[in-house]
Design an enzyme around this catalytic site. Sequence first.
Site, short mmCIF file in Angstrom:
data_model
loop_
_atom_site.label_atom_id
_atom_site.label_comp_id
_atom_site.label_asym_id
_atom_site.label_seq_id
_atom_site.Cartn_x
_atom_site.Cartn_y
_atom_site.Cartn_z
N LEU A 38 1.27 -0.91 -0.01
CA LEU A 38 0.06 0.05 0.06
C LEU A 38 0.73 1.61 -0.06
CD1 LEU A 38 -3.05 -0.84 2.72
CD2 LEU A 38 -3.03 -0.07 -0.04
N ASP A 39 0.46 2.45 -1.10
CA ASP A 39 1.12 3.59 -0.68
C ASP A 39 1.61 4.14 0.30
OD1 ASP A 39 1.80 3.38 -4.11
OD2 ASP A 39 0.07 3.52 -4.43
#
Length: 300
Positions: A38-39
């Site tokens: 996940l960024d």
Amino acid sequence: MNSGILLLRKPTGISSARVLGPLKRSFPGARIGHTGTLDPFAQGLLVVLVGSATKLSSWFLKLDKTYLAEIALGAETDTLDTEGSIIEEAPVPPFEKLRTSAREFCGTIMQTPPAYSALKVDGRRAYERARRGELVEIPPRPVEVYDLDISPGDRSDRAVLFTHCSSGTYIRALARDIARSAGSRGYCVALQRDSVGPFSLDGAVTPEQVAEADDPEALLISTVEAVKRLGSMPVVSADSDSVRHLRHGKAITSVIGNLSIPGEGPAEIMVIDRSSGSAVAILARSEGAWTYRVVFPGAA
């Protein structure tokens, strides 16, 4: 146990790799890894494999996912999120035009991943090249969007995007492409992953809850239970002699006849210890011959 699957609620402002660091204190000596980045600006479900459950990574990496994203319209950043600089601007489209454009992105689509991504280009991460000012060209690739819905945001230049998609789909790129298709520009200002395969954010715990838990292992889903939830292979039990045989990596042919394999004969099975219920091995069949995929230590 010190082995299993942890459903973690990742907060914004930290990378997926960094959020795992403190978990090592809660599960000392255990290998820990996540199953889909996940960024840093994103939040939501991060499926974390602990201990011998890391052997399941190949099954988890290919699971489909659902996301909820907020898109800012009328501008595009180089990173396609809030961490970048605006590089393009365009008029905000009427919402109905945006909705019509979004419908084009259901099904199998060709998607060009963002330049700021962890994909490797000529042996180096794309984002490392992009940060150095290099021109990053990543060829488009097919991804599957199973379901997509877009609704108005709380401002005229905002929209909310729900997506159910295959592994490898970039929601930042999807927001970019939908906005461009509508004659505008767009980038993600918020992104939340709600599910990974059968696992939901509703059942996730925060890093703080893990750190403060008296018994962190109680937060883990067992390896066997996780495989049952995946539903991708039957779980069959084995007696103590067969368990010992498999854990020592001996010939499968002398054991397979003792296992009650259901149906027409699946391509993969998980074998568990009949007495303890712990995972023993995952076996795969190809052209009638069985081979080892994974062997678990005791009490996995």
